[in-house]
Design a protein around this motif. Structure first.
Motif, PDB file in Angstrom:
ATOM      1  N   ASP A 258      28.915  14.734  -5.268  1.00 32.19           N
ATOM      2  CA  ASP A 258      30.185  14.403  -5.927  1.00 32.19           C
ATOM      3  C   ASP A 258      30.877  13.312  -5.118  1.00 32.19           C
ATOM      4  O   ASP A 258      31.343  13.554  -4.006  1.00 32.19           O
ATOM      5  CB  ASP A 258      31.064  15.653  -6.016  1.00 32.19           C
ATOM      6  N   ILE A 259      30.948  12.105  -5.672  1.00 35.21           N
ATOM      7  CA  ILE A 259      31.559  10.993  -4.927  1.00 35.21           C
ATOM      8  C   ILE A 259      33.060  11.180  -4.752  1.00 35.21           C
ATOM      9  O   ILE A 259      33.682  10.529  -3.917  1.00 35.21           O
ATOM     10  CB  ILE A 259      31.280   9.638  -5.607  1.00 35.21           C
ATOM     11  N   ASN A 260      33.639  12.076  -5.552  1.00 30.58           N
ATOM     12  CA  ASN A 260      35.071  12.358  -5.414  1.00 30.58           C
ATOM     13  C   ASN A 260      35.345  13.471  -4.405  1.00 30.58           C
ATOM     14  O   ASN A 260      36.493  13.774  -4.117  1.00 30.58           O
ATOM     15  CB  ASN A 260      35.663  12.742  -6.776  1.00 30.58           C
ATOM     16  N   ASN A 261      34.279  14.077  -3.908  1.00 23.18           N
ATOM     17  CA  ASN A 261      34.418  15.145  -2.923  1.00 23.18           C
ATOM     18  C   ASN A 261      33.301  14.990  -1.893  1.00 23.18           C
ATOM     19  O   ASN A 261      32.263  15.650  -1.961  1.00 23.18           O
ATOM     20  CB  ASN A 261      34.350  16.511  -3.607  1.00 23.18           C
ATOM     21  N   LEU A 262      33.520  14.116  -0.939  1.00 22.21           N
ATOM     22  CA  LEU A 262      32.480  13.799   0.033  1.00 22.21           C
ATOM     23  C   LEU A 262      32.209  14.949   0.994  1.00 22.21           C
ATOM     24  O   LEU A 262      31.200  14.939   1.709  1.00 22.21           O
ATOM     25  CB  LEU A 262      32.875  12.541   0.819  1.00 22.21           C
ATOM     26  N   ASP A 263      33.097  15.937   1.017  1.00 23.56           N
ATOM     27  CA  ASP A 263      32.878  17.096   1.884  1.00 23.56           C
ATOM     28  C   ASP A 263      31.978  18.153   1.229  1.00 23.56           C
ATOM     29  O   ASP A 263      31.589  19.128   1.879  1.00 23.56           O
ATOM     30  CB  ASP A 263      34.218  17.750   2.252  1.00 23.56           C
TER      31      ASP A 263
END
Length: 318
Positions: A258-263
């Motif tokens: 998920d590029i919007n959630n790099l964690d």
């Protein structure tokens, strides 16, 4: 919306020396006019076999055991073969997985498209050439390149030619069978953008077969998830992303970056798709399911309605 293709209770088996491979079991879905439907699953889940069954392209030892595939009032699984051959290209066509293998290396790309048009439509050669030039331009290839041979094109350009060829006879339905597999990420994005743009311009109904869940959910209105020859979940894209019901669907989403959630830590699904010559009893996903119950090992879950437009084949969920 109008349904342009309705598949009901499709069963396809392969009869081998070692036994019967239950490649597709009780698959039902429909395609609506002007929509893009994603058919998702790992390799070996039966996606391509479904399409080969519908188009009557199965070769021995494969055989459609039962089911219906109705398009424009015609059951493709039981209609005379000469009628099916007339429907291919003109009403329903396929963008193949490997344009390298689909294109004839000793013919120019233009001649190959012209040949398809002349074979299926009553037009002059000049009219076929004009349409070929138009098709090449709408997929982003200069019309003068119709005189080029396949080896003069990059992989992405070959795939664009394959798209143009699939559109040669102005079909209602186009099936994209893993048509971006083997291309680099940037070229994949370009090819998918072309397909999406053409869908809007030509009001096409498209079945997009892929194992690339992020790509499918980005461009498809609805998604059908297949596992081990069975349809396990069927939903709109938003329903699947916001409320996945089947553990397999949940596993696919958990394995997606998920590029919007790099964690986010991606988690793989343990194990592999079972051999369908001897599939597990009960639910076919039970050997890999983190939430397996005793009845999953004995009973086959039926497809049930979760909410309007959302169906799942699982004992769990709401």
């Amino acid at each position: 919306m109008d349904k342009v293709l309705v598949v009901e209770n499709l069963h396809t088996h392969f009869f081998t020396e070692n036994g019967v491979v239950e490649a597709v079991e009780d698959v039902s879905f429909h395609l609506e006019k002007g929509e893009m439907l994603g058919l998702i699953g790992e390799s070996g889940c039966g996606k391509t076999t479904v399409i080969q069954s519908i188009l009557r392209l199965l070769e021995y030892p494969g055989k459609v055991m039962k089911g219906k595939a109705v398009m424009n009032g015609i059951d493709l699984l039981h209609a005379p073969m000469d009628q099916i051959e007339k429907l291919r290209w003109k009403t329903i066509s396929v963008i193949p997985q490997s344009a390298m293998n689909a294109l004839n290396p000793v013919m120019t790309v233009g001649d190959q498209i012209v040949e398809a048009i002349l074979l299926h439509e009553e037009v002059t050669k000049d009219e076929a050439i004009k349409r070929t030039e138009y098709l090449l331009e709408i997929v982003g290839i200069p019309k003068q390149r119709r005189k080029s041979y396949p080896h003069e094109f990059s992989g992405g350009m070959k795939q664009r030619v394959a798209i143009a060829m699939a559109l040669a006879c102005q079909p209602q339905i186009v099936i994209s069978d893993e048509s971006t597999t083997g291309l680099d990420v940037l070229t994949q994005a370009q090819v998918i953008a072309v397909i999406k743009d053409l869908q809007k311009k030509m009001d096409l109904s498209i079945i997009l077969i892929s194992h690339d869940l992020p790509m499918v959910t980005a461009i498809c209105e609805r998604v059908a998830i297949m596992y081990a020859g069975k349809l396990v979940e069927w939903a709109t894209t938003q329903q699947l992303l916001n409320n996945p019901q089947h553990p397999y669907s949940q596993g696919l989403l958990a394995a997606t970056p998920d590029i919007n959630n790099l964690d986010k830590v991606c988690k793989s699904i343990p194990g592999t798709v079972p051999m369908l010559i001897d599939p597990p009893k009960g639910c076919r996903f039970q050997t890999r399911c983190p939430s397996v119950m005793d009845k999953c090992k004995q009973q086959v879950p039926v497809m049930r309605k979760v909410q309007e437009g959302h169906y799942v084949s699982c004992f769990l969920g709401g």
